[in-house]
Design a protein around this motif. Sequence first.
Motif, short mmCIF file in Angstrom:
data_model
loop_
_atom_site.label_atom_id
_atom_site.label_comp_id
_atom_site.label_asym_id
_atom_site.label_seq_id
_atom_site.Cartn_x
_atom_site.Cartn_y
_atom_site.Cartn_z
N ALA A 158 42.61 49.80 14.30
CA ALA A 158 43.52 50.77 14.92
C ALA A 158 43.11 52.21 14.63
O ALA A 158 43.69 53.15 15.17
CB ALA A 158 44.95 50.53 14.43
N GLY A 159 42.10 52.38 13.74
CA GLY A 159 41.69 53.73 13.35
C GLY A 159 42.49 54.28 12.20
O GLY A 159 42.34 55.45 11.83
N ASN A 160 43.36 53.44 11.58
CA ASN A 160 44.19 53.88 10.44
C ASN A 160 43.53 53.51 9.13
O ASN A 160 44.12 52.84 8.26
CB ASN A 160 45.57 53.21 10.52
N ALA A 161 42.28 53.96 8.95
CA ALA A 161 41.50 53.55 7.79
C ALA A 161 42.09 54.06 6.48
O ALA A 161 41.90 53.45 5.42
CB ALA A 161 40.06 54.05 7.93
N SER A 162 42.80 55.18 6.51
CA SER A 162 43.33 55.75 5.27
C SER A 162 44.38 54.85 4.63
O SER A 162 44.53 54.83 3.40
CB SER A 162 43.92 57.14 5.52
N ILE A 163 45.11 54.07 5.43
CA ILE A 163 46.12 53.17 4.88
C ILE A 163 45.43 52.10 4.03
O ILE A 163 45.88 51.78 2.92
CB ILE A 163 46.95 52.51 6.00
N ALA A 164 44.34 51.54 4.55
CA ALA A 164 43.58 50.55 3.79
C ALA A 164 43.08 51.15 2.48
O ALA A 164 43.10 50.51 1.42
CB ALA A 164 42.41 50.04 4.63
N MET A 165 42.62 52.39 2.55
CA MET A 165 42.12 53.06 1.35
C MET A 165 43.20 53.22 0.30
O MET A 165 43.00 52.90 -0.88
CB MET A 165 41.57 54.44 1.74
#
Length: 469
Positions: free
Chosen positions: A179-186
């Motif tokens: 989804a392009g929400n890579a910061s949440i995973a980080m």
Amino acid sequence: MTDNNQTSKENIFTLFKDAILGKQEDFTQGSIKKAVFMLSIPMILEMLMESIFALVDIVYVSRVSVNAVATVGLTESVLTLVYAVAIGLSMAATAMVARRIGEKDPKKASETAVQVIFLGILISVVISIIGILYPREILELMGGEPKLIEEGYGYTRILLGGNITVMLLFLINAIFRGAGNASIAMWTLIVSNGLNIILDPIFIFGLGPVPAYGVEGAAIATTTGRGVAVVIQLLVLFFGSGKIKIALQSLKLQVALIFEIIKVSLGGIGQFIIGTSSWVFLMRIMSEFGSEVLAGYTIAIRIMLFTLMPAWGMSNAAATLVGQNLGAKQPERAEKSVWITSKYCAYFMGSVSVIYIIFAPTFLGWFSNSEEVITNGALCLQVMAAGYIAYAYGMVVIQSFNGSGDTKTPTLINFVCFWLFQLPFAYVMAIVLDFGPKGVFWAITVAEVLIAIIGIWLFKKGKWKTVKV
């Protein structure tokens, strides 16, 4: 305004802050370099958190015993089969979610996320039962000595028994990345890693009312940290404000969608089962040379992960850009994203290779006082670092195939390079020609170079642009 000018006028600090805070972006428009940067930064930090996880565990476990370190190595080799399934499913999740986001259809992206999670839970339950009932047999099958098995089977039981934390951590992070929400995973991994760092010494060596569990304590700390991260991920999916949002009414099986996910993921699962089972057999060959050699190899791999994970983060960014831009019907932009990302990854990996080749014995000395462990581990690190630039291109290109939904091509590449080349070559070099561990190290490096060459050749043919998911 050119792509270069547009990117150069952005304030790097502002872009970095936006990237780690998860500012929403449309990666199908604007500067490609900016898109690579915005996705790569949180993904690199996310992967660094994974590698720190591994390094922290090995630092503490190395103070327990050589057998404890070897136990971690053998168990992780088996656990990579779990990773194979998780990563295979995560490829389908990233490709399908990214494609739906590129098509501006977040509702279908969310529906895909739910079915991926259902599949992950079902598979992890089966693996848990096997891990809980047969930990001794698993270590024995891997060539563990009787003393090692008795000291370490509890570690194996807990890690495999609690594999649902690994499974869901991989899958939900893949959903966020698509989804392009890579910061949440980080951020979830930062919390998880922080807990692991705090809990590791408490459960390994004991503190107050908590007894010293030894190597088993590392598994307790790791599983707890990952479990907390999964809870945070689920809270974000249900109550967050990102592009993927799950409602209670969406928690129902959609058989047609599940079969579609399975179809896309089969290639990915096969791809990583080939790669990880190859790794298991390599560990089996290494076990022939004793616990000290096995410990050196295990420590070297953990050190390597510290730099391979950032490269993996960049390759994940490329996969997201490929998926979203194919969804937006912009295949040329997708391809350009891959070559830009590959170049940056090669710069990074090339720099690291020089450091590893020069300072490998020093790095191994941080983790062990055994001369044999240091010698073999340093040799492993130096030989593998010699192929780091090839690793960079290979990782990015292979993940880009996966991001397009073409998981069959990387599966074929892995089959040829790992099973038909790497394993026979490693056995002949190490055992038949009596090169020992060095033969295994060179087999790994040459196979990775071969993957890069074949991957680039097939990627340039462009068939991945026509894949439908």
